[in-house]
Scaffold this motif. Structure first.
Motif, PDB file in Angstrom:
ATOM      1  N   LEU A 176     -43.306   2.070 -30.531  1.00  0.00           N
ATOM      2  CA  LEU A 176     -43.369   0.856 -29.709  1.00  0.00           C
ATOM      3  C   LEU A 176     -44.674   0.108 -29.956  1.00  0.00           C
ATOM      4  O   LEU A 176     -44.699  -1.112 -30.107  1.00  0.00           O
ATOM      5  CB  LEU A 176     -43.218   1.230 -28.230  1.00  0.00           C
ATOM      6  N   ARG A 183     -32.368   1.998 -27.144  1.00  0.00           N
ATOM      7  CA  ARG A 183     -33.176   3.218 -27.262  1.00  0.00           C
ATOM      8  C   ARG A 183     -34.475   3.079 -26.490  1.00  0.00           C
ATOM      9  O   ARG A 183     -34.954   4.020 -25.862  1.00  0.00           O
ATOM     10  CB  ARG A 183     -33.427   3.527 -28.733  1.00  0.00           C
ATOM     11  N   LEU A 184     -35.026   1.870 -26.520  1.00  0.00           N
ATOM     12  CA  LEU A 184     -36.227   1.601 -25.728  1.00  0.00           C
ATOM     13  C   LEU A 184     -35.893   1.763 -24.236  1.00  0.00           C
ATOM     14  O   LEU A 184     -36.674   2.335 -23.474  1.00  0.00           O
ATOM     15  CB  LEU A 184     -36.721   0.179 -26.026  1.00  0.00           C
ATOM     16  N   SER A 185     -34.716   1.286 -23.842  1.00  0.00           N
ATOM     17  CA  SER A 185     -34.292   1.438 -22.441  1.00  0.00           C
ATOM     18  C   SER A 185     -34.237   2.899 -22.053  1.00  0.00           C
ATOM     19  O   SER A 185     -34.665   3.293 -20.974  1.00  0.00           O
ATOM     20  CB  SER A 185     -32.899   0.837 -22.239  1.00  0.00           C
ATOM     21  N   THR A 232     -37.066   7.490 -32.104  1.00  0.00           N
ATOM     22  CA  THR A 232     -37.262   6.344 -31.207  1.00  0.00           C
ATOM     23  C   THR A 232     -37.102   6.720 -29.738  1.00  0.00           C
ATOM     24  O   THR A 232     -37.672   6.059 -28.886  1.00  0.00           O
ATOM     25  CB  THR A 232     -36.277   5.192 -31.507  1.00  0.00           C
ATOM     26  N   TYR A 287     -32.413  -1.114 -31.564  1.00  0.00           N
ATOM     27  CA  TYR A 287     -33.619  -0.483 -31.012  1.00  0.00           C
ATOM     28  C   TYR A 287     -33.709  -0.636 -29.499  1.00  0.00           C
ATOM     29  O   TYR A 287     -34.152   0.280 -28.803  1.00  0.00           O
ATOM     30  CB  TYR A 287     -34.860  -1.093 -31.674  1.00  0.00           C
ATOM     31  N   GLY A 334     -41.818   7.911 -29.794  1.00  0.00           N
ATOM     32  CA  GLY A 334     -41.298   6.599 -29.404  1.00  0.00           C
ATOM     33  C   GLY A 334     -42.400   5.636 -29.005  1.00  0.00           C
ATOM     34  O   GLY A 334     -42.347   4.464 -29.366  1.00  0.00           O
TER      35      GLY A 334
END
Lengths: 484, 214
Positions: free
Chosen positions: A126, A219-221, A116, A216, A122
């Motif tokens: 997304l 992790r996106l940040s 991720t 999640y 990643g």
């Protein structure tokens, strides 16, 4: 009290000295502090305590002097020395109490974590989440199936009944209009809230809660940190932005927790301008679902404005973006119960937030129509609508858009159901409405977080800018001969 | 500890529904002032507070104790306001306060300052320091600071289910002996350790004075 933590000699001496001084009356007597902890906080220059210390406190200079003196005896900063001592003691305690039974190998969860946060994997992840979670679930299921179902139920079962009952109970057509007919409280206000906005918001919050609880989002940040740097934001702003896709009012409140004022300003501005809330993009998704190319143009324009305006704002505003620190919690399997409760709590919050506004909008429209004030404003907007290549019927929508842009979007949905708009007109109207200010509640939150002056600047920029972009888009579509 | 400044919020702390249609009738311009520290904290009930670093499960424990739902998420900084609720403890009712996460007594953000001020200005019959069993070493410095304040502390080591899965075992009696406070292992999300915590609270909170006859 015997002390658990023994600090370096110099610090202990300073504590002893302070404890002695603090036996006399001092400005911090209202706090529940032991002499030792008070001494330690003073040594660490705790801002709250120092602010509470009047300049004429006789020992103030002595204490300041003592801090300097103590600092000179230490090789590292005083606060660091204190923190390190505690940390060592904590480590010591942990070592005594902790038993490591086996060393875990690289688990499945750890692999998933790497997938991720690595941009190569990643971004596809997304995109998958966006496609299935947002497009399929919220867009097609929430804004499509659910809205059609509930909306149909209203049109067929509720509205005719309400119209009939009011016409029998209330002899005056003027009062009938308040409750029923095209703009009535029940037939328009409550119908918009329950049938068009609620299903979209509910499905989005359900998906958002799932993402939240899985771990999640941080992790996106982490992955988007570099992209956000271009906008003068840090990865930490990812969560308010994703939340803004649910409700911009909630998200504006959350910008408070970004570390610098500059970052908060940029985030609040981008939320107001280019982040559509769930009710809004859900409805737009539903409107444009049959025309994927039109949907792509809408998404592309909004995303380009998000990046472009963010980049310009970051260039124009002085200062640098804050560093990115964030604790990354473990990935967890979300608990269904928690996800459902959380979705329910948010939905309730949102529903009670919008319902009164929608009802008020119905009342205001009623008053406005009665006094002719609305017609006057609408006549002012009509030339603008025409300049954007839109039929006159869309003018009231922009007016409603001032109240809430999801209300405006819902109105657009109504007109489209009557088949009155072409693909191009839909795209232009959708873009303008998206760029509009979200709603009265968000505006109020903006004033609270950013002050009146900043808010006025934003509004003065956003409204003409929204129409301007609509105009440019209409012109380019016409010149390029594109027809959706 | 550079995780210090992560205050990303989903804003869900405000998810608390201030419901009631009519409250919002003033054009929806309802007053959104955050309650800093509720005034009602001066009631006669014994009060306990849940404190600890962000994302250790304070709100889950709050829910388990009071039955009141505070938004729970899997990232630090979900709670940004103080929530309060009531729990039954044997014969008496106890007010439970859930606080925003704090890293140390030197606050870095607004919510941390709220928790600190609360601790320094109110009398609590018991303070439950909730920590993550997977990162004990990182959490204990705050315990040490709270002990320096001489607060009636209970150390609740949460998320033990996850710690065990990582192959970690803890000896609570060693910590208890060293720190001289009750130490409880728990997994609040699975309802493990709640009963034990309640028993410990009962020992720590003195029975309420007999009601005065008026």
């Amino acid at each position: 009290m015997n002390s658990l933590v023994i600090y370096p000699e110099a610090i202990e001496q300073a504590i002893a000295q302070l404890e002695q001084w603090l036996q006399h009356p001092h400005p911090w007597q209202n706090y529940r502090l032991t002499p030792r902890s008070l001494a330690l906080l003073l040594l660490q220059k705790d801002p709250q305590l120092w602010d509470a210390c009047p300049p004429d406190f006789p020992q103030r200079l002595d204490i300041e002097h003592l801090i300097l003196e103590t600092q000179e005896k230490l090789s590292e900063p005083l606060s660091l020395a204190i923190a390190q001592t505690r940390q060592q003691q904590a480590q010591h305690l942990e070592n005594q109490a902790l038993l490591i039974t086996d060393t875990p190998r690289l688990s499945f969860v750890e692999h998933l974590h790497r997938l991720t946060v690595n941009p190569l994997t990643g971004f596809p992840i997304l995109l998958l989440i966006l496609y299935y979670g947002v497009y399929k679930f919220v867009g097609e299921f929430g804004a499509g199936v659910l809205v059609d179902g509930i909306e149909g139920f209203f049109e067929e079962q509720i509205n005719p009944v309400v119209d009939q009952i009011t016409s029998q109970l209330i002899p005056w057509p003027i009062l009938q209009d308040l409750i029923a007919h095209d703009y009535g409280i029940i037939t328009l206000g409550i119908r918009y809230a329950v049938a068009i906005v609620l299903p979209v918001v509910a499905t989005y919050f359900l998906m958002f809660s799932l993402l939240e609880d899985s771990g999640y989002l941080p992790r996106l940040s982490l992955m988007l940190d570099r992209l956000f740097k271009i906008l003068g934001l840090s990865g930490r702003a990812v969560i308010p932005m994703v939340l803004g896709l649910g409700c911009d009012t909630m998200a504006t409140m959350v910008t408070r927790t970004l570390t610098t004022q500059r970052e908060r300003l940029i985030a609040a501005f981008l939320l107001s301008l280019a982040i559509p809330c769930a009710a809004q993009w859900g409805v737009i998704l539903g409107l444009l679902a049959q025309k994927p190319a039109a949907l792509l143009v809408w998404g592309g324009v909004i995303f380009a404005i998000f990046l472009g305006i963010g980049y310009l704002t970051a260039r124009l505003l002085p200062g640098t973006s804050g560093g990115f620190y964030m604790e990354i919690p473990p990935l967890r399997l979300p608990k269904l119960r928690n996800v459902l409760i959380k979705t329910w709590v948010r939905m309730k919050w949102y529903f009670w937030e919008v319902l009164p506004l929608f009802i008020w909008a119905s009342v205001l429209i009623w008053v406005g129509r009665l006094t002719g004030l609305f017609d006057a404003i609408i006549r002012l907007i009509e030339p603008i609508a025409r300049a954007l290549g839109l039929p006159q019927e869309t003018a009231p929508i922009f007016l409603y858009g001032f109240f809430r842009r999801d209300y405006g979007a819902a109105g657009l949905f109504d007109i489209q159901q009557q088949g009155a708009l072409t693909g191009n007109q839909l795209v232009v109207a959708a873009v303008v409405l998206t760029l509009f200010l979200p709603c009265v509640a968000q505006l109020q939150m903006l004033v609270k977080e950013q002050g009146l002056k900043n808010t006025i600047w934003m509004v003065v920029f956003i409204i003409p800018f929204a129409f301007f972009i609509g105009y440019v888009l209409h012109l380019s579509l016409t010149l390029l001969g594109v027809n959706f | 500890m550079d995780c210090h400044r992560c205050n990303s919020h989903c804003g869900s702390g405000k998810g608390t529904p201030k419901s009631g249609l009519f409250k919002n009738w003033s054009l929806g311009l309802r007053n959104q002032q955050q309650p800093q520290i509720p005034d009602e904290l001066t009631v006669a009930d014994a009060q306990i507070a849940l404190v600890g670093m962000p994302n250790v499960g304070k709100s889950v424990l709050f829910h388990a104790l009071t039955g009141i739902y505070a938004t729970v998420s899997n990232y630090p900084g979900t709670t940004v306001e103080v929530s309060r609720g009531v729990m039954r403890l044997g014969e008496q009712t106890v007010t439970v306060i859930d606080t925003p996460g704090m890293y140390s007594l030197l606050p870095i953000s607004e919510e941390e300052a709220v928790s600190k001020t609360l601790l320094l200005t109110h009398d609590f019959a018991s303070i439950i320091h909730v920590v993550d069993g997977k990162n004990l070493g990182r959490m204990l410095p705050l315990t040490l600071q709270l002990l320096e304040l001489d607060l009636p502390l209970i150390l609740a080591i949460n998320m033990m289910d996850e710690a065990r899965r990582l192959g970690l075992a803890l000896h609570p009696e060693i910590l208890s002996q060293q720190l001289q406070i009750p130490v409880i292992l728990m997994a609040a999300g699975l309802n493990q350790g709640i009963q034990e915590l309640k028993q410990t609270l009962q020992q720590q909170i003195p029975a309420p004075p007999l009601p005065l006859l008026v």
